[in-house]
Design a protein around this motif. Structure first.
Motif, short mmCIF file in Angstrom:
data_model
loop_
_atom_site.label_atom_id
_atom_site.label_comp_id
_atom_site.label_asym_id
_atom_site.label_seq_id
_atom_site.Cartn_x
_atom_site.Cartn_y
_atom_site.Cartn_z
N ASP A 386 114.77 10.84 0.47
CA ASP A 386 115.39 10.48 -0.81
C ASP A 386 114.71 11.34 -1.87
N ASP A 387 115.40 12.38 -2.30
CA ASP A 387 114.74 13.37 -3.14
C ASP A 387 114.95 13.16 -4.64
N LYS A 388 115.35 11.97 -5.03
CA LYS A 388 115.37 11.72 -6.47
C LYS A 388 113.94 11.56 -6.97
N VAL A 389 113.70 11.97 -8.19
CA VAL A 389 112.39 11.90 -8.82
C VAL A 389 112.39 10.69 -9.74
N VAL A 390 111.49 9.75 -9.50
CA VAL A 390 111.35 8.55 -10.32
C VAL A 390 110.17 8.75 -11.27
N ALA A 391 110.41 8.55 -12.55
CA ALA A 391 109.38 8.85 -13.55
C ALA A 391 108.10 8.07 -13.28
N ALA A 392 108.20 6.76 -13.08
CA ALA A 392 106.99 5.94 -12.92
C ALA A 392 106.16 6.40 -11.74
N TRP A 393 106.83 6.62 -10.61
CA TRP A 393 106.09 6.97 -9.39
C TRP A 393 105.50 8.36 -9.50
N ASN A 394 106.15 9.25 -10.23
CA ASN A 394 105.56 10.56 -10.48
C ASN A 394 104.37 10.44 -11.42
N GLY A 395 104.42 9.49 -12.34
CA GLY A 395 103.25 9.24 -13.17
C GLY A 395 102.05 8.82 -12.34
N LEU A 396 102.28 7.94 -11.36
CA LEU A 396 101.20 7.54 -10.45
C LEU A 396 100.68 8.74 -9.66
N ALA A 397 101.60 9.61 -9.22
CA ALA A 397 101.20 10.80 -8.47
C ALA A 397 100.40 11.77 -9.33
N VAL A 398 100.79 11.94 -10.58
CA VAL A 398 100.07 12.83 -11.49
C VAL A 398 98.62 12.35 -11.65
N ALA A 399 98.45 11.05 -11.89
CA ALA A 399 97.10 10.51 -12.07
C ALA A 399 96.26 10.71 -10.81
N ALA A 400 96.85 10.41 -9.65
CA ALA A 400 96.09 10.50 -8.40
C ALA A 400 95.73 11.94 -8.07
N LEU A 401 96.68 12.84 -8.18
CA LEU A 401 96.42 14.23 -7.83
C LEU A 401 95.45 14.89 -8.80
N ALA A 402 95.58 14.58 -10.07
CA ALA A 402 94.66 15.17 -11.05
C ALA A 402 93.23 14.73 -10.79
N GLU A 403 93.05 13.44 -10.55
CA GLU A 403 91.71 12.92 -10.35
C GLU A 403 91.13 13.39 -9.01
N THR A 404 91.95 13.34 -7.96
CA THR A 404 91.48 13.80 -6.65
C THR A 404 91.16 15.29 -6.69
N GLY A 405 92.01 16.06 -7.33
CA GLY A 405 91.76 17.49 -7.42
C GLY A 405 90.45 17.81 -8.12
N ALA A 406 90.16 17.07 -9.20
CA ALA A 406 88.92 17.31 -9.92
C ALA A 406 87.71 16.85 -9.12
N LEU A 407 87.81 15.67 -8.49
CA LEU A 407 86.66 15.14 -7.76
C LEU A 407 86.36 15.94 -6.50
N LEU A 408 87.39 16.34 -5.77
CA LEU A 408 87.20 17.06 -4.51
C LEU A 408 87.25 18.57 -4.68
N ARG A 409 87.27 19.01 -5.94
CA ARG A 409 87.26 20.44 -6.26
C ARG A 409 88.42 21.17 -5.58
N ARG A 410 89.62 20.61 -5.79
CA ARG A 410 90.85 21.20 -5.25
C ARG A 410 91.78 21.51 -6.43
N PRO A 411 91.64 22.69 -7.03
CA PRO A 411 92.47 23.02 -8.18
C PRO A 411 93.96 23.05 -7.86
N ASP A 412 94.33 23.25 -6.58
CA ASP A 412 95.76 23.23 -6.24
C ASP A 412 96.36 21.85 -6.46
N LEU A 413 95.56 20.81 -6.28
CA LEU A 413 96.07 19.45 -6.52
C LEU A 413 96.25 19.20 -8.02
N VAL A 414 95.34 19.71 -8.82
CA VAL A 414 95.50 19.59 -10.27
C VAL A 414 96.73 20.36 -10.74
N ASP A 415 96.94 21.54 -10.17
CA ASP A 415 98.14 22.31 -10.51
C ASP A 415 99.41 21.55 -10.15
#
Length: 657
Positions: A386-415
């Protein structure tokens, strides 16, 4: 093709070829029901729902059943993920009438939308009898039908939400831990019995609480889920829930929201313990999101189906013979032992769901075998997406990927987090208002609900704290302004729909967590963070009032207030504010940011860079070097310029337990 042929929802498009004369939710359907003087038949589901597919094949694709539906009803198909407000009000009615809910949800309603009979999945013979009975009652006993609808609506209107209480204290969080312990499964992790859903928000609270009992409940649950069949041992990512109490056999659909929430939790578990398992699961889940869920536009798709080739789980399960076919006799037998694949199987038809109950001695061979099996699995027919993009769930993904990318030193996740945020900002945003969904670069027609505003604001604020890009702070502020202007309920909480939104027979107001944080608690978290960055008393007060419900729920219903409890932990710690001066891409600035994030302070708020963010004003470089200021309520300790100094400041200030 019926009227659904022009829908943007993949779920609705799956029904576009039905012989049922489906309508989308909207004025056209209501007007047609009034013109024909017939009831509405409202069918609610979502793309990854197994039983939704079963009912579709049995009834909606069956010409005789479709003819009965078309003759006696105006039929409305709703994607619950596009219209959570419609789903919420009719689910309340279904639960009130039947004592249970679920999907597919089938509701019979008057032409004005008032429900008078409801249920979930109906096998075709039962469904046909039901269609005939409801049609007959509408024709012969209309007055009773209308009276029943009126009673349902009146009862729902009278049903009061739990009253909010005072701002929760540390004792409230201790009560919550004690309440959770009463249903904790010490042997298998999780809370209660089968089926078991990942308690993502509760786990976040337990990790933030950090007492011995809380940490133990979190650790047992997180390890059990990571080693069980609910986790995809080859490709990463979690299924929606386990049908058993031991996390062995999942309901195989994979939801973006589950994985975004669990990505953040496993990253935080790694931060708290250094667990290699936690780090591996976090990385694999993040990489699964990027590999299988990212859309061409940079957002993240909603879900992967449970079914492929007409069978649930077929893509994921293995027999001993299949392992031997890929790996050979000796290595196949070794893999069967490692992954608990038995001749009798743990699933259907003698197949097994892969588990990894213990790490083998030869980890290098495990990695090679996993890669070979994953490559072999790629040749199977994949579940639908199901390839529709849901705003709320993408907000959760943005928070998780940004924080994980910074903590685990993975700039691709922040990107990746930035890319999803940019999609929401450009395609889903109209001034300070949000559209809930998009697909293939085209925004949907449904207005955002409270969780969209709150979760996107949460994602933007996390992305700002990682990148120092002040535009995300500004955009979060605009969305939270809409929350405060359009959603308050006048009782310290929030409605799920804005005051200028579509009028349903009831205005939804869900205050407890479900599969995702409730809009109320998600808003409280984002408002609290924004208040810490700005000093805004308005935002702080709104957050505290929304958290008052936690005080009511903590002692008896803590499982349904996990996110509220997690936000409460942030509020009790301050939240602590760290203002870091310096250019974000300067390695010295990055090192200070990493030290702050690694502290594990509950709800830590970071201001970074030289943008016009109030917390940063007057807090500049020290001796030409990047500096960090540890603050509470804008009152700061002396700045430090080294990661070790910042770690010590956070410890001395009492923020880090």
């Amino acid at each position: 093709m019926n009227r659904l042929r022009d829908a943007t929802s993949p779920y609705l498009l799956q029904h576009a070829g039905n012989p049922v004369d489906w309508y989308e939710w909207g004025d056209e359907a209501f007007a047609e029901a009034r013109r024909r003087d017939v009831p509405l038949l409202i069918s609610v589901g979502y793309s990854a729902c197994h039983w939704c597919h079963v009912m579709a094949h049995e009834s909606f694709e069956h010409p005789a059943t479709a003819a009965m539906m078309n003759d006696a009803f105006v039929n409305v198909k709703v994607d619950r993920e596009e219209r959570p407000d419609v789903d919420a009000v009719y689910m309340n009615a279904t639960t009130a009438m039947t004592g249970q809910g679920g999907w597919p949800m089938t509701v019979f309603a008057t032409p004005d939308g008032h429900p008078f009979y409801a249920g979930t999945y109906f096998p075709r013979p039962h469904f046909q009898r039901l269609l005939a009975a409801v049609s007959d009652a509408w024709t012969r006993d209309r007055e009773s039908v209308l009276a029943q609808g009126g009673k349902v609506v009146a009862a729902l209107d009278e049903a009061a939400l739990p009253a909010g209480g005072p701002v929760p204290t540390a004792e409230v969080t201790e009560q919550a831990v004690r309440d959770l312990a009463t249903t904790f499964d010490a042997a298998r992790g999780g809370f209660g019995g089968a089926p078991k859903f990942p308690p993502s928000m509760v786990l976040e609270f337990l990790l933030r609480h950090r007492t011995g009992q809380a940490a133990e409940m979190a650790a047992v649950t997180l390890e059990a889920m990571a080693r069980g069949g609910i986790y995809d041992q080859l490709g990463g990512g979690f299924a929606r829930y386990s049908v058993d109490a031991g996390w062995v056999v999942p309901h195989f659909e994979k939801m973006l929201y589950d994985n975004a929430l669990l990505l953040r939790v496993y990253t935080h578990w790694w931060r708290a313990t250094g667990s290699p398992l936690a780090r591996r699961v976090a990385i694999e889940t993040a990489e699964w999101m990027l590999r299988e869920m990212r859309t061409a536009e940079g957002g993240f798709a909603s879900a992967l189906d449970a079914d492929s080739e007409g069978e649930e789980g077929r893509f994921y399960v293995w027999t001993p013979a299949e392992l031997r076919e890929v790996l050979g006799e000796e290595r196949g037998a070794w893999a069967a032992s490692v992954f608990e694949v038995t001749p009798s199987g743990t699933f259907e038809h003698g197949a097994s769901v892969l588990q990894l109950l213990a790490d083998p001695d030869d980890r290098e061979e495990l990695d090679v075998v996993r890669a070979e099996l994953l490559a072999a699995r790629a040749s199977r027919v994949r579940p639908g997406r199901d390839d529709k993009v849901v705003a709320a769930w993408n907000g959760l993904a943005v928070a998780a990927l940004a924080e994980t990318g910074a903590l685990l030193r993975r700039p691709d996740l922040v990107d990746a987090a930035r890319g999803a945020a940019e999609l929401i900002d450009t395609l889903h945003t109209d001034g300070a208002r949000l559209w809930r969904t998009s697909r293939d670069g085209r925004a949907g027609r449904n207005a955002g609900v409270l969780e969209d505003y709150a979760d996107v604001a949460e994602g933007y604020l996390a992305l700002y704290g990682v990148t120092g890009e002040a535009r995300w702070f500004e955009r979060a502020g605009a969305l939270l302004g809409t929350v405060l202007d359009r959603f308050p309920d006048g009782e310290g909480g929030f409605y799920d729909t804005p005051d200028d939104g579509e009028r349903l027979f009831q205005r939804p107001r869900e205050s407890t967590d479900g599969a995702t944080p409730s809009g109320r608690f998600a808003a409280a978290g984002a408002l609290l963070t924004y208040a810490a960055l700005t000093g805004s008393a308005r935002h702080r007060t709104a957050a505290e009032e929304a958290l008052g419900l936690v005080t009511t729920l903590a002692s008896r219903h803590a499982r349904f207030a996990g996110w509220g409890l997690a936000v409460t932990e942030a509020a009790l710690s301050g939240p602590v504010e760290v203002a870091i001066s310096g250019t974000p891409d300067d390695p010295r600035t990055s090192a200070l940011r990493h030290a702050a994030l690694m502290s594990g302070v509950p709800g830590l708020v970071i201001a970074l860079g030289d943008g016009d963010v109030p917390l940063m004003r007057g807090r500049g470089l020290v001796g030409g070097e990047p500096a960090a200021y540890v603050c509470r309520n804008f009152t700061c300790r002396l700045p430090v310029t080294t990661p070790a100094g910042l770690t010590e400041e956070l410890r001395v200030s009492g923020a880090a337990r």
